[in-house]
Design a protein around this motif. Structure first.
Motif, short mmCIF file in Angstrom:
data_model
loop_
_atom_site.label_atom_id
_atom_site.label_comp_id
_atom_site.label_asym_id
_atom_site.label_seq_id
_atom_site.Cartn_x
_atom_site.Cartn_y
_atom_site.Cartn_z
N ASP A 199 0.81 -1.22 0.00
CA ASP A 199 0.00 0.00 0.00
C ASP A 199 0.85 1.27 0.00
OD1 ASP A 199 -2.69 0.87 -0.25
OD2 ASP A 199 -2.57 1.72 1.76
N ILE A 200 1.92 1.25 -0.77
CA ILE A 200 2.68 2.46 -1.08
C ILE A 200 2.96 2.44 -2.57
CG2 ILE A 200 3.77 2.61 1.21
CD1 ILE A 200 6.37 1.63 -0.18
N GLU A 201 3.29 3.58 -3.14
CA GLU A 201 3.55 3.65 -4.57
C GLU A 201 4.84 2.90 -4.94
OE1 GLU A 201 3.60 7.63 -5.95
OE2 GLU A 201 1.53 8.05 -5.38
N HIS B 27 -2.04 -0.15 -5.12
CA HIS B 27 -3.14 0.18 -6.03
C HIS B 27 -2.72 -0.05 -7.48
CE1 HIS B 27 -5.87 2.72 -3.26
NE2 HIS B 27 -5.00 2.06 -2.50
N ARG B 28 -3.69 -0.47 -8.29
CA ARG B 28 -3.47 -0.62 -9.72
C ARG B 28 -4.70 -0.06 -10.44
NH1 ARG B 28 -1.37 -6.95 -10.01
NH2 ARG B 28 0.27 -6.74 -8.41
N PHE C 246 -6.29 -4.02 -1.53
CA PHE C 246 -7.09 -5.18 -1.14
C PHE C 246 -7.57 -5.93 -2.38
CE2 PHE C 246 -10.96 -7.34 0.26
CZ PHE C 246 -10.57 -7.90 1.46
N ASP C 247 -8.05 -5.21 -3.39
CA ASP C 247 -8.45 -5.85 -4.66
C ASP C 247 -7.30 -6.67 -5.23
OD1 ASP C 247 -11.14 -4.76 -5.31
OD2 ASP C 247 -10.12 -2.84 -5.35
N GLY D 30 -14.68 1.15 -2.40
CA GLY D 30 -15.51 2.34 -2.30
C GLY D 30 -15.11 3.23 -1.15
N ALA D 31 -14.81 2.62 0.01
CA ALA D 31 -14.41 3.41 1.18
C ALA D 31 -13.02 3.99 1.03
CB ALA D 31 -14.49 2.53 2.43
N ASP D 32 -12.12 3.24 0.40
CA ASP D 32 -10.71 3.64 0.35
C ASP D 32 -10.42 4.65 -0.75
OD1 ASP D 32 -7.99 3.12 1.45
OD2 ASP D 32 -7.58 2.46 -0.60
N THR D 33 -11.25 4.69 -1.79
CA THR D 33 -10.98 5.57 -2.92
C THR D 33 -12.05 6.65 -3.09
OG1 THR D 33 -12.09 4.08 -4.49
CG2 THR D 33 -9.74 3.73 -4.11
#
Length: 274
Positions: free
Chosen positions: A170-172, A178-179, A185-186, A208-211
């Protein structure tokens, strides 16, 4: 008729992902494992011939032993565990039956190395909110029950990972991140082979909550509110993690078992109060 020392595939499938799941131990031979290098979610590999050496390291009050077909290796290993005082069963039909039932399996190539004392180590930014609680929950419940999590200053995550053999998330710029529109999580659900309906439903809520896309699921706003509340209740990230894991246990059970249930007050006349 099932043996009294076995557990059925269906029963184990209901236990996986819950806080009361027994320790899951894979004792397949190297040859069998090489033919399909995946694991029942939450299981760890152990050599059957060394059971007397690793039995004491099991922290759970009970265990389920998994071999290729649920026969001699798992039966013998479970018998030794019971001999040493641990409640132990074998998985009926073994790993082959689990796969034949269409149940998820985790590709071992995606698993980080374990430490000398056992368990994987992960590192991420301090002061977690959503993804950084959801991902540890997924790891603890479906990947590695003994996983450890380090929360550090954002600018130090990469170097802490390098110096302490921890996997950053969960860092760049790292694999577990994220992708596109998908949150971490996805990514973990997909990469770990866990794309089952309850976890896909939960992933939509987390995304939905995170983004800030609360339109994705009605429950996303509730998860966001609860997560922000937890972040203000706890100054210690590890204490917050433990509280958050209970929150995700509840969301997972709703996704798995209760999406069709509603609640109404007052109760219908003549109905019982539950």
């Amino acid at each position: 008729m099932p043996s009294p020392t076995t557990i059925s595939i269906d029963k184990l499938a209901r236990l996986v992902g819950t806080p009361h799941c027994p320790a899951l131990i894979d004792v397949r031979t190297d040859e069998d494992f090489s033919a399909d290098p995946r694991l029942v979610p939450g299981s760890v590999r152990r050599p059957h011939h060394a059971v007397r050496e690793w039995a004491a390291s099991i922290k759970a009050p009970s265990a389920i032993v998994i071999c290729q077909q649920g026969r001699k290796l798992s039966e013998g290993t479970a018998a030794w565990l019971r001999h040493d005082g641990l409640a132990a069963e074998t998985l009926e039909g073994g790993f082959e039956a689990w796969i034949a039932a269409g149940l998820p399996a985790v590709p071992v190539e995606r698993l980080p190395d374990t430490t000398a004392s056992g368990g994987t180590v992960w590192v991420t930014r301090a002061r977690p909110k959503i993804d950084r609680i959801a991902c540890p929950w997924l790891i603890r419940r479906f990947i590695d029950p003994d996983a450890s999590f380090l929360f550090v200053a954002p600018q130090e995550v990469a170097m802490v990972g390098e110096r302490f053999d921890a996997t950053p998330f969960d860092i760049e710029g790292v694999f577990w991140s994220h992708r596109g529109t998908a949150c971490t999580f996805d990514v973990m659900v997909e990469e770990f082979g866990l794309a089952i309906p309850p976890l896909l439903t939960l992933a939509t809520i987390v995304r939905g909550a995170d983004t800030a896309r609360l339109d994705l699921a009605p429950q996303a706003a509730g998860l966001l509110a609860a997560s922000l509340g937890l972040s203000r209740m706890f100054a210690d990230d590890l204490q917050q993690l433990e509280a958050g894991i209970l929150l995700y246990d509840a969301f997972y059970r709703w996704c798995r078992d209760a999406t069709g249930e509603t609640h109404n007050w007052p109760a219908a006349r003549g109905g019982s109060v539950r």
